[in-house]
Design a protein around this motif. Structure first.
Motif, mmCIF file in Angstrom:
data_model
loop_
_atom_site.group_PDB
_atom_site.id
_atom_site.type_symbol
_atom_site.label_atom_id
_atom_site.label_comp_id
_atom_site.label_asym_id
_atom_site.label_seq_id
_atom_site.Cartn_x
_atom_site.Cartn_y
_atom_site.Cartn_z
ATOM 1 N N ILE A 1 0.946 -1.133 -0.062
ATOM 2 C CA ILE A 1 -0.107 -0.268 0.078
ATOM 3 C C ILE A 1 0.718 1.309 -0.103
ATOM 4 C CG2 ILE A 1 -1.709 1.417 1.506
ATOM 5 C CD1 ILE A 1 -2.655 -1.167 2.261
ATOM 6 N N TYR B 1 -3.981 -10.800 0.135
ATOM 7 C CA TYR B 1 -5.344 -10.751 0.201
ATOM 8 C C TYR B 1 -5.925 -11.183 1.463
ATOM 9 C CZ TYR B 1 -10.083 -12.722 -0.468
ATOM 10 O OH TYR B 1 -11.468 -13.445 -0.383
ATOM 11 N N LYS C 1 -5.123 -8.207 4.107
ATOM 12 C CA LYS C 1 -6.163 -7.124 3.828
ATOM 13 C C LYS C 1 -7.494 -7.399 4.416
ATOM 14 C CE LYS C 1 -6.029 -3.279 1.233
ATOM 15 N NZ LYS C 1 -5.401 -2.684 0.160
ATOM 16 N N GLN C 2 -7.988 -8.543 4.405
ATOM 17 C CA GLN C 2 -9.387 -9.239 4.952
ATOM 18 C C GLN C 2 -9.144 -9.101 6.604
ATOM 19 O OE1 GLN C 2 -11.994 -9.324 2.741
ATOM 20 N NE2 GLN C 2 -10.464 -9.161 1.148
ATOM 21 N N LEU D 1 -7.159 -7.222 8.178
ATOM 22 C CA LEU D 1 -7.152 -5.947 8.779
ATOM 23 C C LEU D 1 -8.540 -5.196 8.875
ATOM 24 C CD1 LEU D 1 -5.491 -3.281 9.590
ATOM 25 C CD2 LEU D 1 -4.937 -2.698 7.153
ATOM 26 N N ILE D 2 -9.291 -5.564 7.461
ATOM 27 C CA ILE D 2 -10.521 -4.901 7.633
ATOM 28 C C ILE D 2 -11.557 -5.409 8.717
ATOM 29 C CG2 ILE D 2 -12.695 -4.875 5.971
ATOM 30 C CD1 ILE D 2 -10.926 -4.770 3.690
ATOM 31 N N MET E 1 -10.482 -3.790 11.841
ATOM 32 C CA MET E 1 -11.173 -2.546 11.844
ATOM 33 C C MET E 1 -12.666 -2.434 12.198
ATOM 34 S SD MET E 1 -8.672 -0.857 8.881
ATOM 35 C CE MET E 1 -9.328 0.819 9.025
ATOM 36 N N LEU F 1 -10.062 8.077 11.064
ATOM 37 C CA LEU F 1 -9.427 8.152 9.786
ATOM 38 C C LEU F 1 -10.669 9.098 8.941
ATOM 39 C CD1 LEU F 1 -8.315 4.550 9.487
ATOM 40 C CD2 LEU F 1 -6.931 6.610 9.582
ATOM 41 N N TYR F 2 -12.016 8.522 8.957
ATOM 42 C CA TYR F 2 -12.789 9.382 8.380
ATOM 43 C C TYR F 2 -12.830 10.989 8.500
ATOM 44 C CZ TYR F 2 -16.061 5.678 6.874
ATOM 45 O OH TYR F 2 -16.793 4.847 6.176
ATOM 46 N N MET G 1 -17.246 -11.671 3.817
ATOM 47 C CA MET G 1 -15.861 -11.619 3.308
ATOM 48 C C MET G 1 -15.992 -11.325 1.898
ATOM 49 S SD MET G 1 -12.586 -12.469 4.555
ATOM 50 C CE MET G 1 -12.028 -14.107 5.501
ATOM 51 N N ILE G 2 -15.013 -10.596 1.546
ATOM 52 C CA ILE G 2 -15.076 -10.304 -0.059
ATOM 53 C C ILE G 2 -14.401 -11.444 -0.703
ATOM 54 C CG2 ILE G 2 -14.002 -8.602 -1.632
ATOM 55 C CD1 ILE G 2 -14.722 -6.777 1.056
ATOM 56 N N ASN G 3 -14.645 -11.950 -1.990
ATOM 57 C CA ASN G 3 -13.902 -12.831 -2.613
ATOM 58 C C ASN G 3 -12.924 -12.426 -3.306
ATOM 59 O OD1 ASN G 3 -14.627 -11.856 -5.301
ATOM 60 N ND2 ASN G 3 -16.824 -12.907 -5.015
ATOM 61 N N ASP G 4 -12.200 -13.231 -3.866
ATOM 62 C CA ASP G 4 -10.776 -12.844 -4.348
ATOM 63 C C ASP G 4 -11.019 -12.142 -5.611
ATOM 64 O OD1 ASP G 4 -7.994 -13.143 -4.557
ATOM 65 O OD2 ASP G 4 -7.729 -15.091 -5.287
ATOM 66 N N HIS H 1 -11.976 -8.693 -4.840
ATOM 67 C CA HIS H 1 -10.643 -7.909 -3.894
ATOM 68 C C HIS H 1 -9.689 -7.344 -5.081
ATOM 69 C CE1 HIS H 1 -6.926 -7.682 -1.653
ATOM 70 N NE2 HIS H 1 -6.609 -8.575 -2.564
ATOM 71 N N ASN H 2 -9.544 -8.321 -6.166
ATOM 72 C CA ASN H 2 -8.723 -7.612 -7.238
ATOM 73 C C ASN H 2 -9.025 -6.531 -7.964
ATOM 74 O OD1 ASN H 2 -6.788 -9.493 -6.442
ATOM 75 N ND2 ASN H 2 -7.613 -10.887 -8.393
ATOM 76 N N GLU I 1 -8.942 -3.178 -5.575
ATOM 77 C CA GLU I 1 -7.318 -2.959 -5.443
ATOM 78 C C GLU I 1 -7.163 -2.181 -6.789
ATOM 79 O OE1 GLU I 1 -6.092 -3.467 -2.234
ATOM 80 O OE2 GLU I 1 -4.699 -5.283 -2.618
ATOM 81 N N GLU J 1 -15.321 1.431 0.943
ATOM 82 C CA GLU J 1 -14.972 2.569 1.684
ATOM 83 C C GLU J 1 -14.058 1.513 2.806
ATOM 84 O OE1 GLU J 1 -15.311 5.477 2.775
ATOM 85 O OE2 GLU J 1 -16.200 5.662 0.666
ATOM 86 N N ALA J 2 -14.305 0.405 3.277
ATOM 87 C CA ALA J 2 -13.445 -0.296 4.458
ATOM 88 C C ALA J 2 -11.977 -0.557 3.589
ATOM 89 C CB ALA J 2 -14.169 -1.721 4.109
ATOM 90 N N TYR J 3 -11.842 -0.641 2.222
ATOM 91 C CA TYR J 3 -10.598 -0.928 1.682
ATOM 92 C C TYR J 3 -9.922 0.435 1.573
ATOM 93 C CZ TYR J 3 -10.663 -5.441 -0.388
ATOM 94 O OH TYR J 3 -10.372 -6.834 -0.537
ATOM 95 N N LEU K 1 -10.193 2.794 3.911
ATOM 96 C CA LEU K 1 -9.808 3.142 5.391
ATOM 97 C C LEU K 1 -8.769 2.257 5.744
ATOM 98 C CD1 LEU K 1 -13.121 3.782 7.226
ATOM 99 C CD2 LEU K 1 -11.589 5.421 6.725
ATOM 100 N N ALA K 2 -8.803 0.889 5.026
ATOM 101 C CA ALA K 2 -7.427 -0.019 5.655
ATOM 102 C C ALA K 2 -6.126 0.676 4.964
ATOM 103 C CB ALA K 2 -7.770 -1.455 5.015
ATOM 104 N N ASN K 3 -6.415 1.081 3.806
ATOM 105 C CA ASN K 3 -5.181 1.831 3.058
ATOM 106 C C ASN K 3 -4.590 2.924 3.958
ATOM 107 O OD1 ASN K 3 -5.455 -0.215 1.122
ATOM 108 N ND2 ASN K 3 -6.003 1.378 -0.487
#
Lengths: 194, 382
Positions: free
Chosen positions: A145, A171, A174-175, A177-178, A181, A191-192, B1-4, B7-8, B11, B41-43, B45-47
């Protein structure tokens, strides 16, 4: 540690996440100049250190976002950012100080520089989430990132057998971490607000 | 859970790797699909969390550099004052003795030269005292390397194979049998030994040879000559002192044996030694020692662009290592750096403020959070 860095080497080091030496280098070679300028303009030692840190952070963020143009002078960039930050701060403080009317021609818009202000308790919350994530995941996500390394580069850096392994791990991390969070809503909130 | 797949796509969208039309269609999807919207949104924020954390790291590192340079400047002032203080003490001692000398010259003219001789050695003594303390300190640092070698040099005596009387061996055997019999059958003890002795007398020459050989082996404690490997390299070696073509050698506690008494390409020198008879299969005593700490001495010639270079590629696969360099004369820490796995570390003989260090001896140590992994000497030649 290398004693001299060219601008290209500095940017490459930051991009690939090997920038400890670069920080030392910037501190030794550029900080004194910024400090001298800020002190000339009624700043204290601590304020100068603050501005220098903020400028370096803005610079790192710029490089990380690929906004820094190759061929631009790193020192020039840091100096311009530092001056602008100091002027902005002085304006906020309503200080009636006069500055040199002409600044070096500036290709960057002043409000593009991020103002990085994270409070201690926010830092603690970030650390809490990331400590649950684990060192390896944290390292991997930082490479992907922040440094924006390719999966190939990450797999080499972290000793994975190939890019696919890095991709799967990325992958999963990241899942995770989400998820973390989601269970720490308070982190999301500040963060918002950024 | 978001699938592969999703996810791609997210990203790619966030990193700007989608084509313009794809971006439009994806953004339309986001507007209509609330679930997708919250996922994106979650992605984001994670970033953001990762980026903020990294920026915090940089800020903290800068602060550390700032703090350490502050304290270093302070200590530097202190170091400047030390020689002056020392000089002052020396001068005052000198004058004090000069005064005494004057007094004695007044009383004893013949021995006028002697007090001068007294006073000088006094000063020299003080100097040598302080310097001996310093060398002690540096010894303590360098002696950390020693125990490994000491352990291995102690059981040297076993170079030649001693000969043993067969009677001695049979006596030994009966005693060991004794203890076994005692624990199992106490009543038939005596008769058991008698029977054993009588069969022993009838043993063939070959069996006697075997017993002789095995008893000889059993008395041997293996010892080795060691070359310690460098950190990140497989250049350590172990050579058994007691070598014979009749034997096999193991350095891993008897798990694997080889015919050659020489072991090369070792990454660490922790070992548990065994010697085994090729023909009879009996083994020697064991001797374990060595350590996981690699030790390698380096000489660097900064003026010829020959620097210290260590590749941090190891079996340990720790995320990062801490490298410290000390001045061998006084043990002062003069250089610190954190290095991540996979990096090549280059040191040009300078301190953390990029100031060139003088010619001399330095000591390095590489550690992870809990333990030292390598240490040794660096000599700077200018």
């Amino acid at each position: 540690m290398k004693k001299k860095y060219t601008d290209t080497e500095i940017i490459e080091a930051i991009r690939t996440g090997k920038s400890n030496n670069v920080l030392h280098y910037l501190y030794i070679n550029i900080n004194p100049k910024i400090k001298a300028w800020i002190k000339q303009n009624n700043g204290s030692d601590d304020e100068a250190q603050d501005i220098f840190q903020d400028s370096v952070i803005a610079f790192y963020k710029f490089v990380s976002d690929n906004k820094f143009e190759y061929g631009k002078s790193v020192e020039g960039f840091l100096f311009t950012v530092a001056k602008n930050k100091w002027i902005n701060r002085a304006k906020k403080m309503n200080q009636q100080t006069t500055y040199e009317a002409k600044h070096e021609s500036n290709h960057y818009v002043a409000n593009e520089y991020i103002d990085f202000k994270i409070k201690t308790e926010q830092e603690e919350k970030i650390n809490k989430v990331l400590s649950q994530l684990g060192e390896r995941c944290k390292e991997l996500l930082t490479y992907s990132i922040f440094n924006k390394l390719s999966m190939e580069e990450i797999s080499q850096k972290m000793g994975f057998s190939n890019a696919d392994t890095a991709k799967t791990k990325n992958y999963k991390c990241k899942q995770r971490l989400i998820q973390l969070m989601n269970s720490h809503q308070e982190v999301k909130e500040f963060l918002y607000n950024d | 859970m978001i699938n592969d797949h999703l996810h791609n796509k997210i990203e790619d969208y966030l990193s700007g790797n989608l084509a313009v039309e794809e971006v439009h269609s994806f953004e339309n999807e986001i507007h209509t699909n609330a679930e997708l919207k919250s996922a994106v949104e979650a992605y984001k924020l994670a970033n953001e969390l990762i980026i903020d954390n990294q920026l915090l790291n940089i800020k903290n590192k800068l602060q550390n550099i700032h703090n350490s340079s502050k304290t270093k400047n302070k200590s530097r002032n202190y170091i400047l004052w030390l020689p002056l203080l020392f000089l002052f003490i020396c001068l005052s001692i000198y004058f004090f003795h000069n005064n005494e000398k004057k007094k004695t010259t007044l009383t004893e003219k013949n021995k006028s030269e002697k007090p001068v001789n007294y006073s000088k050695p006094n000063i020299i003594d003080k100097k040598s005292e302080t310097s001996s303390i310093k060398t002690k300190e540096s010894y303590e640092v360098s002696q950390n390397n020693l125990p490994v070698e000491e352990r291995n040099t102690t059981p040297v005596e076993s170079d030649t194979l001693p000969t043993y009387k067969i009677n001695d061996i049979s006596a030994n055997k009966t005693t060991t049998n004794d203890t076994i019999n005692n624990s199992t059958k106490s009543n038939n003890n005596n008769t058991g030994i008698e029977k054993h002795n009588s069969t022993k007398n009838q043993k063939s020459e070959e069996e006697k040879l075997k017993e002789e050989k095995c008893a000889g082996l059993a008395k041997i404690t293996p010892s080795v000559i060691i070359t310690k490997p460098c950190f990140g390299e497989a250049n350590g070696s172990l050579v058994f002192r007691n070598n014979s073509e009749d034997n096999l050698y193991s350095i891993d506690g008897g798990k694997t044996y080889q015919t050659s008494p020489e072991f090369y390409n070792l990454k660490s020198i922790k070992h548990q030694l065994y010697i085994k008879s090729k023909i009879y299969g009996c083994v020697s005593n064991t001797h374990s020692g060595g350590s996981n700490i690699n030790a390698c001495d380096y000489i660097i010639y900064p003026s010829q662009n020959k620097y210290l270079e260590i590749d941090f590629i190891s079996d340990y696969s720790y995320p990062s290592y801490l490298l410290k360099i000390y001045d061998a004369r006084n043990g002062n820490e003069i250089y610190t750096e954190t290095i991540t796995e996979g990096q090549r570390f280059t040191w040009e003989g300078n301190d953390n403020n990029l100031k060139d260090l003088p010619m001399g001896n330095y000591v390095y140590s590489i550690s992870n959070k809990n333990e030292i992994l390598a240490q040794g000497n660096i000599t700077i030649v200018r």
